[in-house]
Design an enzyme around this catalytic site. Structure first.
Site, mmCIF file in Angstrom:
data_model
loop_
_atom_site.group_PDB
_atom_site.id
_atom_site.type_symbol
_atom_site.label_atom_id
_atom_site.label_comp_id
_atom_site.label_asym_id
_atom_site.label_seq_id
_atom_site.Cartn_x
_atom_site.Cartn_y
_atom_site.Cartn_z
ATOM 1 N N ASP A 157 -5.158 -0.787 84.141
ATOM 2 C CA ASP A 157 -3.732 -1.164 83.925
ATOM 3 C C ASP A 157 -2.562 -0.044 83.602
ATOM 4 O O ASP A 157 -1.468 -0.134 83.269
ATOM 5 C CB ASP A 157 -3.620 -2.094 82.558
ATOM 6 N N GLU A 193 -2.632 2.505 81.662
ATOM 7 C CA GLU A 193 -2.463 3.335 80.309
ATOM 8 C C GLU A 193 -3.257 4.474 80.574
ATOM 9 O O GLU A 193 -4.425 4.494 81.251
ATOM 10 C CB GLU A 193 -3.018 2.227 79.197
ATOM 11 N N GLN A 228 20.405 14.609 78.208
ATOM 12 C CA GLN A 228 21.292 13.642 77.324
ATOM 13 C C GLN A 228 21.354 14.079 75.870
ATOM 14 O O GLN A 228 20.550 13.443 74.862
ATOM 15 C CB GLN A 228 20.659 12.176 77.543
ATOM 16 N N HIS A 252 17.855 22.775 77.430
ATOM 17 C CA HIS A 252 19.045 22.531 77.911
ATOM 18 C C HIS A 252 20.250 22.806 77.004
ATOM 19 O O HIS A 252 21.207 23.327 77.004
ATOM 20 C CB HIS A 252 19.234 21.379 78.624
ATOM 21 N N ASP A 301 27.449 28.115 87.602
ATOM 22 C CA ASP A 301 28.727 27.393 87.063
ATOM 23 C C ASP A 301 28.854 28.273 85.870
ATOM 24 O O ASP A 301 28.134 29.071 85.401
ATOM 25 C CB ASP A 301 28.692 26.163 86.801
ATOM 26 N N LYS A 334 35.154 27.760 90.578
ATOM 27 C CA LYS A 334 35.987 26.706 91.480
ATOM 28 C C LYS A 334 37.493 27.230 91.337
ATOM 29 O O LYS A 334 38.050 26.815 90.011
ATOM 30 C CB LYS A 334 36.096 25.248 91.168
ATOM 31 N N ARG A 377 41.414 26.019 92.524
ATOM 32 C CA ARG A 377 42.031 25.113 93.462
ATOM 33 C C ARG A 377 43.167 25.901 93.965
ATOM 34 O O ARG A 377 43.925 26.524 93.536
ATOM 35 C CB ARG A 377 42.798 24.134 92.664
HETATM 36 C C1 R5P Z 1 22.629 20.737 84.438
HETATM 37 O O1 R5P Z 1 23.190 20.716 83.222
HETATM 38 C C2 R5P Z 1 21.489 21.908 84.809
HETATM 39 O O2 R5P Z 1 21.855 22.994 84.044
HETATM 40 C C3 R5P Z 1 21.467 22.050 86.079
HETATM 41 O O3 R5P Z 1 22.556 22.736 86.705
HETATM 42 C C4 R5P Z 1 21.313 20.711 86.842
HETATM 43 O O4 R5P Z 1 20.044 20.018 86.442
HETATM 44 C C5 R5P Z 1 20.832 20.865 88.370
HETATM 45 O O5 R5P Z 1 20.596 19.729 88.979
HETATM 46 P P1 R5P Z 1 20.228 19.529 90.621
HETATM 47 O O6 R5P Z 1 19.483 20.377 91.003
HETATM 48 O O7 R5P Z 1 20.130 18.250 90.713
HETATM 49 O O8 R5P Z 1 21.806 19.798 91.296
#
Ligand code: R5P
Length: 283
Positions: A34, A36, A89, A119, A159, A182, A184
């Site tokens: 099942d 498990e 999260q 994270h 980033d 980034k 603009r």
């Molecule tokens: C995000 O907060 C993490 O530091 C990574 O930048 C992210 O998980 C990368 O995600 P993906 O490979 O889906 O672009």
């Protein structure tokens, strides 16, 4: 100490046991019809147990909970979660959401928990016991410095959020680092380029904590190649590599993917075992 390797971290657990010079327990892992999961530690656990199990999937997490329970006879238990899933999260963004990282952390019964480049550090506060996070980025920096294939390497964060990670891989090793910013240029034109450095004709290693779908990296590789970088490599601590992440990155022109073994994949060529063993030996 007896090291118990969970199903997702068998190689890393074996390396940790070797680095510590202590015994490794053999476990039986089975799935019932099942679905498990059945887990049994076949050797004596002894008074001090070290469980090593990354939780990249829900079933990895289920295995960890069972291993912790199976170690109930030990006087001290240390739980190493090299990659902890759900740690992204780490806040409640919308009313009614679960704080998933807290939900996971609260279930862990141990004397100590050790994570690698979690994270968000704030997640550590949700464990009921002492929680230690170790930084494996310098291992990536050492790898880049020691391998001849890199010419005038620069480590780039994709980033600003990953800038500290790039800094800790590069600092003390004499490697340049920067991050992609980034800018603009007009209402509908955005340019992404390294904040300070010119990457033209230089080998670039883009470093992030996690590569999940590979989308972030594939885009960064494409941009850097357009900007005249020589060879572009991708490095990360945790190779989640969901779906076709590897294909996406290679399609964008990456030379190679370099990661640690917090998640055991074919690209996991840098081991965090020495760092984990050092931390465990100091407990
Ligand atoms: C995000 O907060 C993490 O530091 C990574 O930048 C992210 O998980 C990368 O995600 P993906 O490979 O889906 O672009």
């Amino acid at each position: 100490m007896k090291v118990i390797g969970g199903p997702s971290s068998q190689l890393l657990a074996s390396r940790v046991a070797s680095a510590l010079g202590c015994e490794l327990a053999v476990c039986e892992f089975k799935t019932f019809p099942d679905n498990e999961m059945y887990i049994r530690i076949l050797d004596d656990i002894g008074p001090e147990a070290v469980i090593v199990q990354s939780t990249a999937t829900d079933s990895d997490f289920m295995a960890l909970l069972q291993l912790i329970d199976a170690c109930s006879t030990a006087k001290r238990t240390h739980v190493v979660i090299p990659y902890m899933g759900y740690a992204r999260q780490d806040k409640i963004f919308k009313k009614g959401e679960a704080l998933s990282a807290r939900a996971i952390a609260r279930t862990i019964e141990a004397d100590n928990v050790i994570t690698v480049n979690i994270h968000e550090n704030s997640v550590l506060d949700h464990f009921k016991c002492n929680a230690i996070n170790i930084n494996a980025a310098p291992l990536i920096g050492q790898y880049i410095r020691d391998i001849d294939q890199f010419h005038q390497p620069v480590i780039l964060a994709p980033d600003q959020g990953a800038k500290e990670l790039a800094a800790s891989a590069a600092e003390e090793l004499g490697i340049d680092y920067d991050y992609l910013e980034k800018k603009r240029l007009s209402g509908d034109t955005v340019k992404v380029k390294p904040k300070n450095l010119d990457v033209r004709d230089r080998d670039v290693v883009i470093l992030d904590d996690i590569v999940s779908t590979g989308g972030t990296m594939a885009e960064a590789v494409r941009l850097l190649r357009e900007q005249g970088a020589a060879d572009v490599y991708v490095a990360c601590i945790h190779p989640v590599l969901a779906g076709s992440a590897i294909l996406k990155m290679y399609q964008s022109g990456v030379m190679d993917v370099i990661t640690t073994d917090t998640i055991e994949k074919a690209v996991s060529r840098i081991s965090v075992a020495p760092l984990l063993a050092q931390t465990l030996s100091e407990l």
